[in-house]
Design an enzyme around this catalytic site. Structure first.
Site, short mmCIF file in Angstrom:
data_model
loop_
_atom_site.label_atom_id
_atom_site.label_comp_id
_atom_site.label_asym_id
_atom_site.label_seq_id
_atom_site.Cartn_x
_atom_site.Cartn_y
_atom_site.Cartn_z
N SER A 165 14.84 -23.41 17.70
CA SER A 165 14.96 -23.08 19.12
C SER A 165 15.18 -24.37 19.91
O SER A 165 16.13 -25.10 19.63
CB SER A 165 13.72 -22.31 19.58
OG SER A 165 13.90 -21.78 20.87
N HIS A 200 18.86 -18.72 17.91
CA HIS A 200 18.62 -17.29 18.20
C HIS A 200 19.94 -16.50 18.24
O HIS A 200 20.14 -15.65 19.12
CB HIS A 200 17.90 -17.14 19.55
CG HIS A 200 16.68 -17.98 19.70
ND1 HIS A 200 15.59 -17.87 18.87
CD2 HIS A 200 16.39 -18.97 20.60
CE1 HIS A 200 14.66 -18.74 19.26
NE2 HIS A 200 15.13 -19.42 20.30
#
Length: 273
Positions: A165, A200
């Site tokens: 992330s 993601h």
């Protein structure tokens, strides 16, 4: 020397000359090797392991393997969550029973309680794992504290860098982030890997189409997209391999070919256990 019989002397002279050249080369090689060892200029492999989502035991086992050390020292940087206590506890829980020594480097500290610098702490590690959270805030704090420079030193020293992330986005030129209200925005990373990045990739619906648009319009350079449970290893700024926790998770290289977005599926070499 006998008249008319000079060939043997000439041949011996040539051999002697070649021997002197060989010995000179050998002596130079030995001296250069000794100087290199004394100056510590041994070859260093710069390694980054970027994964799309949060850390887990499978990713941590892989980080341990990448250090190529027994019981390595691995430090967690939870800057993007503001050194959130629950996140730190979760990090220690993920490291339980793994053959490693876990550490945490907080940035919300005071000179009265912390007697070692960020550089002293981070450069003593075998690997550094960066957590997820607010990428923009993290990058701003790192710059203010000089941690961006320390991470560059760690990278050049051969300390394994990893994260997902915000913790994967930071190693690249830039990408999209949810660090501001309302809309996803573009953030600049440290640029250790000179491409863009999208974490993601399939878990958050807005990520993929916005990544396509930004690359197509030239706002972002071509780059690597990673699903939450997949990861990519880079060595010396070059793509090396893709890994994943399950067979459904993948990595991709996204670019523009003939004016259209091209999504190339990268082969996953290993399913992590």
């Amino acid at each position: 020397m006998l008249p008319g019989n000079t060939s043997p002397v000439i041949i011996n002279y040539k051999l002697l000359k070649l021997r002197k050249i060989y010995l000179a080369i050998l002596l130079f090689s030995c001296c250069f090797s000794g100087m290199a060892q004394q100056s510590g200029t041994t070859a260093v492999t710069r390694t980054i392991f970027a994964y799309g989502g949060n850390y887990n035991k499978q990713f941590m086992r892989y980080v341990i393997a990448l250090t190529k050390k027994k019981d390595p020292k691995i430090c967690f940087l939870p800057t993007a969550t503001g050194d959130n206590a629950n996140y730190i506890i979760a990090w220690y829980a993920a490291c339980e029973e793994l053959p490693m020594r876990p550490y945490v480097q907080r940035v919300y500290v005071a000179s009265y309680t912390d007697k070692k610098t960020f550089e002293e702490n981070l450069l003593s590690m075998d690997a550094i794992v960066v957590g997820g959270g607010n990428t923009l805030n993290m990058m701003a704090i790192w710059k203010a504290q000089g941690i961006d420079t320390v991470l560059r030193k760690a990278y050049n020293k051969g300390i394994v860098l990893a994260g997902g992330s915000a913790g994967s986005l930071c190693w690249f030129q830039g990408g999209t982030t949810d660090s501001r209200p309302k809309d996803l925005s573009i953030v600049q990373g440290l640029g250790f890997i000179q491409t863009s990045h999208c974490p993601h990739y399939h878990s958050e619906p807005l990520r993929k189409p916005l990544y396509f648009e930004n690359i197509l319009k030239g706002r972002l350079s071509p780059g690597y997209a990673i699903d939450d449970l997949a990861g990519i290893v880079f060595e010396n700024e070059k793509y090396v391999r893709s890994v994943a926790v399950d067979e459904k998770s993948n990595t991709y290289f996204v670019s523009v070919i003939d004016g259209k977005v091209d999504e190339k599926l990268l082969t996953v070499r290993e399913i992590l256990k």
